[in-house]
Design a protein around this motif. Sequence first.
Motif, short mmCIF file in Angstrom:
data_model
loop_
_atom_site.label_atom_id
_atom_site.label_comp_id
_atom_site.label_asym_id
_atom_site.label_seq_id
_atom_site.Cartn_x
_atom_site.Cartn_y
_atom_site.Cartn_z
N HIS A 103 68.79 -48.64 61.95
CA HIS A 103 67.61 -48.12 62.66
C HIS A 103 66.86 -47.25 61.69
O HIS A 103 67.35 -46.20 61.25
N ASP A 104 65.65 -47.65 61.33
CA ASP A 104 64.91 -46.97 60.26
C ASP A 104 64.14 -45.75 60.74
O ASP A 104 63.55 -45.06 59.93
N ARG A 105 64.17 -45.45 62.04
CA ARG A 105 63.36 -44.33 62.54
C ARG A 105 64.20 -43.12 62.92
O ARG A 105 63.77 -42.29 63.71
N ILE A 106 65.41 -43.00 62.37
CA ILE A 106 66.24 -41.82 62.62
C ILE A 106 65.59 -40.65 61.88
O ILE A 106 65.38 -40.70 60.68
N THR A 107 65.25 -39.60 62.62
CA THR A 107 64.58 -38.47 61.99
C THR A 107 65.55 -37.45 61.42
O THR A 107 65.35 -36.96 60.31
N SER A 108 66.60 -37.12 62.17
CA SER A 108 67.57 -36.15 61.69
C SER A 108 68.85 -36.28 62.50
O SER A 108 68.93 -37.08 63.43
N GLY A 109 69.83 -35.48 62.13
CA GLY A 109 71.09 -35.52 62.84
C GLY A 109 71.85 -34.21 62.69
O GLY A 109 71.62 -33.44 61.76
N GLU A 110 72.74 -33.98 63.65
CA GLU A 110 73.62 -32.82 63.61
C GLU A 110 75.04 -33.30 63.75
O GLU A 110 75.33 -34.16 64.57
N VAL A 111 75.93 -32.74 62.94
CA VAL A 111 77.34 -33.11 62.97
C VAL A 111 78.16 -31.84 63.17
O VAL A 111 77.93 -30.83 62.49
N TYR A 112 79.09 -31.90 64.12
CA TYR A 112 80.01 -30.80 64.35
C TYR A 112 81.42 -31.28 64.08
O TYR A 112 81.87 -32.27 64.67
N LEU A 113 82.11 -30.61 63.17
CA LEU A 113 83.50 -30.90 62.87
C LEU A 113 84.35 -29.81 63.51
O LEU A 113 84.12 -28.63 63.26
N ARG A 114 85.31 -30.21 64.35
CA ARG A 114 86.14 -29.25 65.07
C ARG A 114 87.62 -29.59 64.93
O ARG A 114 87.97 -30.76 64.79
N LEU A 115 88.44 -28.56 65.03
CA LEU A 115 89.88 -28.73 65.12
C LEU A 115 90.29 -28.44 66.55
O LEU A 115 89.92 -27.40 67.10
N GLU A 116 91.06 -29.35 67.15
CA GLU A 116 91.51 -29.13 68.52
C GLU A 116 92.99 -28.82 68.51
O GLU A 116 93.78 -29.47 67.84
#
Length: 125
Positions: A31-44
């Motif tokens: 998908h060429d229209r992805i503007t940005s992203g957020e990633v959360y890395l967590r330990l459970e």
Amino acid sequence: MRIQIHCVHFTADQKLLDFVQKKLDKLDTFHDRITSGEVYLRLEGSETSRIKHKIIEVKLFLPGDSIFVRQQGTTFEEATDMVVDTLKNKLKRHKDKLRNISAQQIKDSSRELVEAEAVNEDFEL
């Protein structure tokens, strides 16, 4: 694509951050229209337990929409691979949905155009 990576309650090394960035950059091919992203890395898990599940949450922002995926694995690399596979499918479905909407709009507008021409021809007679 601009991605912000947040590590919750731990510090990730640069290799992990680069791995996640590299994997998510490949999503631009679907998908060429992805503007940005957020990633959360967590330990459970509790602080005293030895085995902790690794959780990755990804939210991609598209024009007028967003896609969210959450996966859990034994390692962040495994969870990242699962997230990328899920995001590929969601992005493909989203793009197909947009195409179907666009195709339907084109059909409707061409039908209206033909009807308008028919009305104009009847009016000229």
